[in-house]
Scaffold this motif. Structure first.
Motif, PDB file in Angstrom:
ATOM      1  N   LEU A  17     -12.019   0.378-119.961  1.00 21.15           N
ATOM      2  CA  LEU A  17     -11.646  -0.830-120.272  1.00 21.15           C
ATOM      3  C   LEU A  17     -10.308  -1.446-119.938  1.00 21.15           C
ATOM      4  CD1 LEU A  17     -12.399  -3.370-122.304  1.00 21.15           C
ATOM      5  CD2 LEU A  17     -11.134  -2.154-124.035  1.00 21.15           C
ATOM      6  N   PHE A  18      -9.458  -0.601-120.414  1.00 18.19           N
ATOM      7  CA  PHE A  18      -8.013  -0.933-119.777  1.00 18.19           C
ATOM      8  C   PHE A  18      -8.034  -1.139-118.309  1.00 18.19           C
ATOM      9  CE2 PHE A  18      -6.672   0.535-124.016  1.00 18.19           C
ATOM     10  CZ  PHE A  18      -5.579  -0.350-124.450  1.00 18.19           C
ATOM     11  N   THR A  19      -8.440  -0.263-117.678  1.00 17.32           N
ATOM     12  CA  THR A  19      -8.643  -0.294-116.039  1.00 17.32           C
ATOM     13  C   THR A  19      -9.107  -1.761-115.665  1.00 17.32           C
ATOM     14  OG1 THR A  19      -8.608   2.195-115.955  1.00 17.32           O
ATOM     15  CG2 THR A  19      -9.063   0.790-113.912  1.00 17.32           C
ATOM     16  N   GLU A  20     -10.143  -1.911-115.931  1.00 19.81           N
ATOM     17  CA  GLU A  20     -11.026  -3.220-115.670  1.00 19.81           C
ATOM     18  C   GLU A  20     -10.110  -4.301-116.302  1.00 19.81           C
ATOM     19  OE1 GLU A  20     -14.899  -2.770-117.290  1.00 19.81           O
ATOM     20  OE2 GLU A  20     -15.536  -1.244-115.867  1.00 19.81           O
ATOM     21  N   GLN A  32      -5.040   0.382-112.389  1.00 16.07           N
ATOM     22  CA  GLN A  32      -4.929   1.675-112.253  1.00 16.07           C
ATOM     23  C   GLN A  32      -3.619   2.315-112.768  1.00 16.07           C
ATOM     24  OE1 GLN A  32      -4.975   1.992-107.722  1.00 16.07           O
ATOM     25  NE2 GLN A  32      -7.312   2.371-107.747  1.00 16.07           N
ATOM     26  N   LEU A  33      -2.561   1.496-112.682  1.00 15.54           N
ATOM     27  CA  LEU A  33      -1.467   1.992-113.362  1.00 15.54           C
ATOM     28  C   LEU A  33      -1.541   2.062-114.914  1.00 15.54           C
ATOM     29  CD1 LEU A  33       1.635   2.457-113.231  1.00 15.54           C
ATOM     30  CD2 LEU A  33       1.801   0.093-113.529  1.00 15.54           C
ATOM     31  N   ALA A  87     -11.797  -6.884-123.308  1.00 15.38           N
ATOM     32  CA  ALA A  87     -12.626  -7.358-122.192  1.00 15.38           C
ATOM     33  C   ALA A  87     -12.695  -8.663-121.940  1.00 15.38           C
ATOM     34  CB  ALA A  87     -14.029  -6.852-122.789  1.00 15.38           C
ATOM     35  N   THR A  88     -12.563  -8.931-120.548  1.00 18.62           N
ATOM     36  CA  THR A  88     -12.222 -10.302-120.163  1.00 18.62           C
ATOM     37  C   THR A  88     -13.030 -11.209-120.433  1.00 18.62           C
ATOM     38  OG1 THR A  88     -11.585  -8.961-117.929  1.00 18.62           O
ATOM     39  CG2 THR A  88     -12.103 -11.625-117.967  1.00 18.62           C
TER      40      THR A  88
END
Length: 178
Positions: A17-20, A32-33, A87-88
């Protein structure tokens, strides 16, 4: 929408979730960070220094937030809110504010006294944060955007200047996040 405490078995879904979310809003490199940051937080932070929440809709994690210990020189019970992701497709519906408010209520019940974050003042002001200077509470590392240093009292007492160094959990203790 169901809000619940984060559990370790949710780690893969929360990291994804955080990555997306951060890839969508800030670009793949930032995604990615932040994905790496969340991986480090959940894998390497002592349980007593970390509180997380997730928001579920139809059993799917659609938002998550972490609060971690912030060591203050005056020995008050301090926490830092970082990071949070919604989430977006769920953004703009108040999900982030609900998560933050649930976390604040939980921290108050635990005896938390000071909560800081580093982010967008216009968003975080909606959930009780105010801009502060380094003279009020020194950040653990150098701030690249000092206007984003924010805090609120979790007790009935107003915030007062705290003199001295602060320390965050190891996962956040890297200049690239500040």
């Amino acid at each position: 929408m169901l809000l619940e405490l984060f559990s370790a078995n949710q780690s893969p879904a929360v990291i994804q979730l955080f990555t997306e979310v951060f890839s969508d809003s800030e670009g793949k490199e930032e995604g990615q960070l932040i994905g790496h940051l969340v991986t480090d937080i959940v894998a390497n932070t002592k349980a007593e220094d970390l509180i997380g929440f997730v928001a579920l809709e139809d059993k799917e994690i659609v938002a998550s937030i972490f609060f971690s210990r912030l060591v203050l020189p005056n020995k008050q019970a301090g926490y830092i809110l970082s990071p949070v992701a919604v989430a977006t497709r769920q953004q703009g519906k108040g999900v982030g504010q609900k998560l933050i408010n649930a976390g604040i209520k939980h921290l108050r019940a635990l005896g938390g006294e000071v909560l800081v974050t580093y982010g967008d003042p216009s968003f975080y002001s909606k959930v009780g944060f105010s801009q502060i200077s380094q003279d009020m509470i020194k950040a653990p590392l150098v701030l690249s955007h000092p206007e984003g240093w924010l805090a609120q009292s979790l007790s009935e007492e107003p915030l007062v200047p705290i003199t001295g160094e602060t320390a965050c959990i190891e996962a956040l203790n890297h200049q690239k996040y500040w």
